[in-house]
Design an enzyme around this catalytic site. Structure first.
Site, short mmCIF file in Angstrom:
data_model
loop_
_atom_site.label_atom_id
_atom_site.label_comp_id
_atom_site.label_asym_id
_atom_site.label_seq_id
_atom_site.Cartn_x
_atom_site.Cartn_y
_atom_site.Cartn_z
N SER A 1 -19.89 -3.46 65.99
CA SER A 1 -18.93 -4.12 65.01
C SER A 1 -18.63 -3.27 64.00
O SER A 1 -19.08 -2.55 63.43
CB SER A 1 -19.64 -5.46 64.60
OG SER A 1 -18.58 -5.93 63.77
N LYS B 1 -17.36 -8.98 73.17
CA LYS B 1 -18.18 -9.44 71.90
C LYS B 1 -17.59 -10.57 71.13
O LYS B 1 -18.42 -11.39 70.74
CB LYS B 1 -18.12 -8.07 71.05
CG LYS B 1 -18.98 -8.41 69.54
CD LYS B 1 -18.69 -7.62 68.46
CE LYS B 1 -18.92 -8.17 67.22
NZ LYS B 1 -17.86 -8.44 66.58
N ASP B 2 -16.35 -10.52 70.91
CA ASP B 2 -15.55 -11.62 70.59
C ASP B 2 -15.27 -12.36 71.43
O ASP B 2 -14.00 -12.59 71.96
CB ASP B 2 -14.47 -11.09 69.65
CG ASP B 2 -14.91 -10.36 68.53
OD1 ASP B 2 -15.68 -10.77 67.57
OD2 ASP B 2 -14.34 -9.06 68.38
N GLY C 1 -17.14 1.01 70.82
CA GLY C 1 -16.69 -0.43 71.52
C GLY C 1 -15.09 -0.09 71.92
O GLY C 1 -14.68 -0.54 73.13
N HIS C 2 -14.23 0.08 70.87
CA HIS C 2 -12.89 0.38 71.30
C HIS C 2 -12.74 1.44 72.35
O HIS C 2 -11.88 1.36 73.11
CB HIS C 2 -12.09 0.67 69.84
CG HIS C 2 -12.34 -0.18 68.82
ND1 HIS C 2 -13.10 0.08 67.51
CD2 HIS C 2 -11.82 -1.32 68.60
CE1 HIS C 2 -12.96 -0.92 66.77
NE2 HIS C 2 -12.27 -1.84 67.29
N GLN D 1 -12.48 -15.59 70.92
CA GLN D 1 -11.15 -14.86 70.85
C GLN D 1 -10.56 -14.59 72.13
O GLN D 1 -9.70 -14.82 72.48
CB GLN D 1 -11.34 -13.57 70.15
CG GLN D 1 -10.25 -12.69 70.17
CD GLN D 1 -10.07 -11.68 69.18
OE1 GLN D 1 -9.96 -11.70 67.85
NE2 GLN D 1 -10.58 -10.41 69.55
N GLN E 1 -5.56 -13.45 59.61
CA GLN E 1 -6.65 -13.86 60.31
C GLN E 1 -8.04 -13.66 59.64
O GLN E 1 -9.22 -14.40 59.96
CB GLN E 1 -7.05 -13.10 61.62
CG GLN E 1 -7.51 -11.66 61.67
CD GLN E 1 -7.66 -11.17 63.01
OE1 GLN E 1 -6.56 -10.61 63.42
NE2 GLN E 1 -8.70 -10.87 63.58
N HIS F 1 -14.64 2.74 66.91
CA HIS F 1 -16.00 2.76 67.35
C HIS F 1 -16.11 2.80 68.97
O HIS F 1 -15.25 2.74 69.52
CB HIS F 1 -17.12 1.92 66.64
CG HIS F 1 -16.93 0.49 66.76
ND1 HIS F 1 -16.83 -0.04 68.13
CD2 HIS F 1 -16.54 -0.60 65.98
CE1 HIS F 1 -16.63 -1.42 68.10
NE2 HIS F 1 -16.45 -1.64 66.76
N MET G 1 -8.15 -3.47 65.03
CA MET G 1 -7.89 -3.64 63.29
C MET G 1 -8.41 -2.22 62.84
O MET G 1 -8.81 -2.06 61.80
CB MET G 1 -8.62 -4.62 62.87
CG MET G 1 -7.90 -6.06 63.21
SD MET G 1 -8.01 -7.49 62.18
CE MET G 1 -9.60 -7.72 62.29
O1 PAF Z 1 -10.23 -8.18 67.71
C1 PAF Z 1 -9.86 -7.77 66.83
O2 PAF Z 1 -9.81 -6.77 66.46
C2 PAF Z 1 -8.61 -8.39 66.36
O3 PAF Z 1 -8.66 -9.83 66.24
C3 PAF Z 1 -7.46 -8.40 66.94
C4 PAF Z 1 -7.37 -8.84 68.51
C5 PAF Z 1 -6.84 -6.86 66.94
C6 PAF Z 1 -6.07 -9.29 66.47
O4 PAF Z 1 -5.82 -8.83 65.12
#
Ligand code: PAF
Length: 277
Positions: free
Chosen positions: A185, A149-150, A36-37, A153, A61, A34, A30
């Protein structure tokens, strides 16, 4: 690096890649990119294939409008960062493009629900699974990369892939942590200076107890994290629990378990999990 905004365009690109027998690695985000990505991209680089990062702040979401409004939107900076990486394609559609008939999130994954974040963020995971399924159907990746981290999810997406018999490898990537021990985050860029200092104190409380807990499981240690955070002035703690990392059931041992925690520092939600073995 190619920036793609339209579904028609990404469909064409994906179809050409598949025709050329190229595999696709998808990193859904989203934005507010950072370290993490970037670690997900580094992981993707270990595999063959074309790397696609999606940037879509998914309104479906966010269970609170304020959270959506305040979510950091840093598109230009994100592009600058990604330009320096091994990312070939950025897919960044508009809300209208992704939800032409409006977002109607459906509850399709029932497993790993009614616990942890699902209790405090009703509808959140329906929004997540809805957009992730749309992305997977559009991009048809061989691999999709998610951070630990999530964690809930990640388990729910694992189930989404399983339930739909999708031929996609879910690559789970360890959290990238700050010096204070907490996972990075996007939300934390919104901390004021004072909140950042408070966050550091919370991190110290959590880490001190986590180290004790890691040595030997004791429910009292878990409780003392909540107690100390409350004592420090954190009034909203969504959960502080030890759960089995495979099935997310409550656990009373460290083996294959993680400490899961979520709380609010003012209006900013902090979530994290820590491996106990
Ligand atoms: O973890 C996230 O950034 C979001 O929940 C995702 C998986 C991109 C879905 O919008």
């Amino acid at each position: 690096m190619q920036i793609v905004k339209k579904i028609s365009e990404i469909t064409q690109i994906v179809s050409d890649l598949h025709k050329n027998k190229k595999r696709i690695n998808l990193i859904p985000t989203m934005g507010n990119i950072h370290a993490g990505h970037l670690s997900l991209l580094t992981e993707a680089k270990k595999f063959d294939g074309t790397n696609i990062v999606s940037i879509f702040i998914n309104p479906a979401q966010f269970n609170e409008e304020n959270d959506f409004t305040n979510y950091p939107k840093t598109f230009d900076a994100d592009l600058d960062i990604l330009e320096k990486t091994n990312c070939e394609i950025i897919f960044t559609p508009s809300v209208k493009e992704m939800y032409p008939r409006g977002a109607n999130p459906e509850k399709t994954v029932l497993k790993y629900r009614d616990i942890l974040c699902d209790l405090s963020r009703p509808g959140h995971f329906d929004g997540v699974t809805t957009i992730v399924k749309i992305l997977l159907d559009l991009i048809k990746p061989s691999r999709v990369f998610f951070g630990e981290k999530d964690y809930q999810q990640l388990k729910i997406i694992e189930q989404l892939i399983l339930q739909n018999s999708l031929n996609i490898d879910l690559i789970k990537c360890p959290s990238v942590r700050d010096l204070n021990g907490m996972s990075l985050s996007s939300r934390y860029v919104n901390f004021s200076q004072n909140q950042q200092l408070q966050f550091e104190e919370c991190a110290k409380i959590i880490n001190t107890q986590f180290q004790i807990l890691k040595k030997i499981f004791n429910q009292e240690t878990v409780k003392s994290i909540e107690y100390e955070l409350k004592n420090f002035g954190i009034s909203k703690i969504d959960y502080c629990e030890v759960r089995n990392e495979e099935n997310l059931s409550l656990s009373k041992i460290n083996e294959r378990s993680r400490l899961f925690i979520a709380f609010y520092l003012s209006e900013i939600r902090v979530i994290d999990n820590f491996i106990l073995y």
